[in-house]
Motif scaffolding. Sequence first.
Motif, PDB file in Angstrom:
ATOM      1  N   ALA A 115       0.820  -1.216   0.000  1.00 31.92           N
ATOM      2  CA  ALA A 115       0.000   0.000   0.000  1.00 31.92           C
ATOM      3  C   ALA A 115       0.854   1.266   0.000  1.00 31.92           C
ATOM      4  N   ASP A 116       1.906   1.301   0.813  1.00 34.56           N
ATOM      5  CA  ASP A 116       2.754   2.494   0.890  1.00 34.56           C
ATOM      6  C   ASP A 116       3.491   2.743  -0.428  1.00 34.56           C
ATOM      7  N   GLN A 117       4.029   1.679  -1.010  1.00 32.07           N
ATOM      8  CA  GLN A 117       4.753   1.841  -2.277  1.00 32.07           C
ATOM      9  C   GLN A 117       3.801   2.211  -3.408  1.00 32.07           C
ATOM     10  N   TRP A 118       2.599   1.656  -3.397  1.00 25.93           N
ATOM     11  CA  TRP A 118       1.596   1.973  -4.411  1.00 25.93           C
ATOM     12  C   TRP A 118       1.252   3.458  -4.367  1.00 25.93           C
ATOM     13  N   ARG A 119       1.052   3.975  -3.163  1.00 25.48           N
ATOM     14  CA  ARG A 119       0.703   5.380  -3.032  1.00 25.48           C
ATOM     15  C   ARG A 119       1.858   6.282  -3.474  1.00 25.48           C
ATOM     16  N   GLU A 120       3.080   5.925  -3.103  1.00 25.13           N
ATOM     17  CA  GLU A 120       4.232   6.732  -3.505  1.00 25.13           C
ATOM     18  C   GLU A 120       4.428   6.710  -5.006  1.00 25.13           C
ATOM     19  N   MET A 121       4.178   5.563  -5.624  1.00 28.25           N
ATOM     20  CA  MET A 121       4.342   5.419  -7.071  1.00 28.25           C
ATOM     21  C   MET A 121       3.373   6.313  -7.835  1.00 28.25           C
ATOM     22  N   PHE A 122       2.169   6.503  -7.269  1.00 24.31           N
ATOM     23  CA  PHE A 122       1.151   7.323  -7.919  1.00 24.31           C
ATOM     24  C   PHE A 122       0.817   8.527  -7.042  1.00 24.31           C
ATOM     25  N   MET A 123       1.869   9.233  -6.639  1.00 24.47           N
ATOM     26  CA  MET A 123       1.742  10.399  -5.773  1.00 24.47           C
ATOM     27  C   MET A 123       0.810  11.437  -6.392  1.00 24.47           C
ATOM     28  N   GLY A 124      -0.141  11.910  -5.608  1.00 23.52           N
ATOM     29  CA  GLY A 124      -1.115  12.884  -6.083  1.00 23.52           C
ATOM     30  C   GLY A 124      -2.405  12.260  -6.563  1.00 23.52           C
ATOM     31  N   MET A 125      -2.368  10.982  -6.932  1.00 24.39           N
ATOM     32  CA  MET A 125      -3.574  10.293  -7.391  1.00 24.39           C
ATOM     33  C   MET A 125      -4.260   9.532  -6.259  1.00 24.39           C
ATOM     34  N   ILE A 126      -3.467   9.007  -5.329  1.00 23.85           N
ATOM     35  CA  ILE A 126      -4.008   8.195  -4.245  1.00 23.85           C
ATOM     36  C   ILE A 126      -3.962   9.015  -2.962  1.00 23.85           C
ATOM     37  N   GLY A 127      -5.138   9.392  -2.446  1.00 25.01           N
ATOM     38  CA  GLY A 127      -5.197  10.190  -1.230  1.00 25.01           C
ATOM     39  C   GLY A 127      -4.791   9.389  -0.008  1.00 25.01           C
ATOM     40  N   SER A 128      -5.268   8.157   0.079  1.00 22.80           N
ATOM     41  CA  SER A 128      -4.895   7.236   1.146  1.00 22.80           C
ATOM     42  C   SER A 128      -5.197   5.824   0.682  1.00 22.80           C
ATOM     43  N   CYS A 129      -4.519   4.868   1.245  1.00 24.98           N
ATOM     44  CA  CYS A 129      -4.804   3.467   0.911  1.00 24.98           C
ATOM     45  C   CYS A 129      -4.327   2.592   2.052  1.00 24.98           C
ATOM     46  N   THR A 130      -4.963   1.457   2.192  1.00 26.10           N
ATOM     47  CA  THR A 130      -4.589   0.514   3.237  1.00 26.10           C
ATOM     48  C   THR A 130      -4.895  -0.903   2.774  1.00 26.10           C
ATOM     49  N   THR A 131      -4.078  -1.840   3.209  1.00 21.35           N
ATOM     50  CA  THR A 131      -4.368  -3.250   3.000  1.00 21.35           C
ATOM     51  C   THR A 131      -5.173  -3.724   4.193  1.00 21.35           C
ATOM     52  N   MET A 132      -6.444  -4.002   3.975  1.00 18.49           N
ATOM     53  CA  MET A 132      -7.341  -4.376   5.065  1.00 18.49           C
ATOM     54  C   MET A 132      -7.116  -5.817   5.510  1.00 18.49           C
ATOM     55  N   GLU A 133      -6.810  -6.688   4.550  1.00 14.44           N
ATOM     56  CA  GLU A 133      -6.615  -8.103   4.883  1.00 14.44           C
ATOM     57  C   GLU A 133      -5.814  -8.779   3.785  1.00 14.44           C
ATOM     58  N   VAL A 134      -4.790  -9.522   4.163  1.00 18.17           N
ATOM     59  CA  VAL A 134      -4.024 -10.319   3.214  1.00 18.17           C
ATOM     60  C   VAL A 134      -4.607 -11.730   3.227  1.00 18.17           C
ATOM     61  N   LEU A 135      -5.214 -12.114   2.121  1.00 15.70           N
ATOM     62  CA  LEU A 135      -5.851 -13.426   2.021  1.00 15.70           C
ATOM     63  C   LEU A 135      -4.877 -14.490   1.529  1.00 15.70           C
ATOM     64  N   SER A 136      -3.885 -14.064   0.749  1.00 14.43           N
ATOM     65  CA  SER A 136      -2.818 -14.973   0.316  1.00 14.43           C
ATOM     66  C   SER A 136      -1.583 -14.148   0.000  1.00 14.43           C
ATOM     67  N   ASN A 137      -0.428 -14.608   0.458  1.00 15.31           N
ATOM     68  CA  ASN A 137       0.839 -13.932   0.161  1.00 15.31           C
ATOM     69  C   ASN A 137       1.477 -14.454  -1.118  1.00 15.31           C
TER      70      ASN A 137
END
Length: 509
Positions: A115-137
């Motif tokens: 989630a953190d890397q995704w937001r940094e990669m698309f800075m300005g497009m993603i206001g906030s994001c979180t991984t609520m649950e990892v169902l499979s790694n």
Amino acid sequence: MFGILLPNKVTIPGDNLNPIMSRSLMDYDIPIQRNGYLVQASRAMEELLKLGNVNAPLWNRNMEGGGETLNFVEYERAFPPCLGTKPPGFVSEATRARSVVPMTSSTLVEALLNADQWREMFMGMIGSCTTMEVLSNGTGGSKNGALQLMKAEIQFISPLVPVRVLKFIRFAKQQARGQWIVVDLSIDSGIEGHMTRRRPSGCILHDMPNGFTMVTWIEHTEYDEQSVSHQYRQLINSGVGFGAQRWISALLRHCESIAAIMSPTLNHHLLQDTKRSLRGLAQRMMSIFCGGVCLTDGQQWDLVADHAPSRPRIMAHNYISGFGEPMGIVTSATYSVWTPTNHQHLFDMLKTKDRCIWDVICHRIAVRNMIHLPLGQDETSPNCISILYSNIERTTEDDQVMVLQETISDMTGSLIVYATIDFPTVSVVMNGEDISSVALLPSGLCIVPGYGEDGAGGERGSMVTVGLQLLHLDITTSNMITMETIIMINDLVARTVQGIKEIVRSTQQ
């Protein structure tokens, strides 16, 4: 609704999809839910693959925002509705874009699942994001088969376009060596008060020689059109606002900025640690600015005055922590206006014309370049970070006030964001030290293609959003904001808009 507080808690119930028996009834429900998500994700991935591989008549060239737009008549013939009937008042928007990016497919997949890397990669497009649950790694030590439940705020920089709040599953699958697919699918289906739902969307990745990847990006969304201002409806419907081309452009910009930081020849006079620190500070500034316009990133803002003709929306927030934030009441004033000139031409003019015409806050300071860090392929890139300073001599260096500025521009729009900083902050940046405690109060402009004052017709002019953030040391709560303060803020925004219009008029004479 412009922003929703998102949960920060991340739960990881397991690393695979095998049901684990237990005595609790809830424990029996979890693997059932996982398997249900896996079935949905697999169907979504199958659809995304077809959307990526089929061309005409399913896709038409997008003359407005680059890439391609979906032919919905052909789509409905070929694909069953995976999310059921479209809610009343919702409209569809679907786009596809392709590009080669300087990043391996596996690196991109890792970032999309963080989630953190995704937001940094698309800075300005993603206001906030979180991984609520990892169902499979994933399996075998890779992200092949990774499945997770996520929540995000996807934003467009204007008070007239609501933030898209999405709750979705993200599924990654390796099709072959060097070939990956990452697909998203909404799981709330437009309920929970959300005005948006995401049909199968994501990217298809093919590794190329020398560490490059061919990326096919597909965005397919249904949203409540009534929530979008008439001035922005055609822009959003065309896909320029949230479509595939905007994601591709942001991804390319991210990759170019990393290359610029790592390059031993570009900006060779700056240490790599200095470049990293400067980019980190600019990213924080950009995030704060976008959050102040879109009211995202978990901040609680109080409405002082709503957006109206010739009047900005004014919000107030009380910062109390002091770490990396200004202490006290901060107001965020935002206003969107149409101007009769092309968005890229307007961006160029604002960068080159006398700043005192439009910048009512920093024009006396932002006179000369102290540091200029291009984040593109060469020194002429419109994507750059600068530290600007004035000709005014100060008694001591510590009294010297400077301006940190970042500019961004591509075919989907442009940003000019800036904030005052002091000399000690510049020293921290030059030494490559930690900049997380630096308080920033950014203002700026967002410029996107316009479609006339009524938002109808082909591209005519541009829409400009002005965003100003001000600290009020004499106010302790938002209830204490007086009419005199509101009039002062209105005047600052009005002078900024008037200055932009003067620049446009000067080029039309």
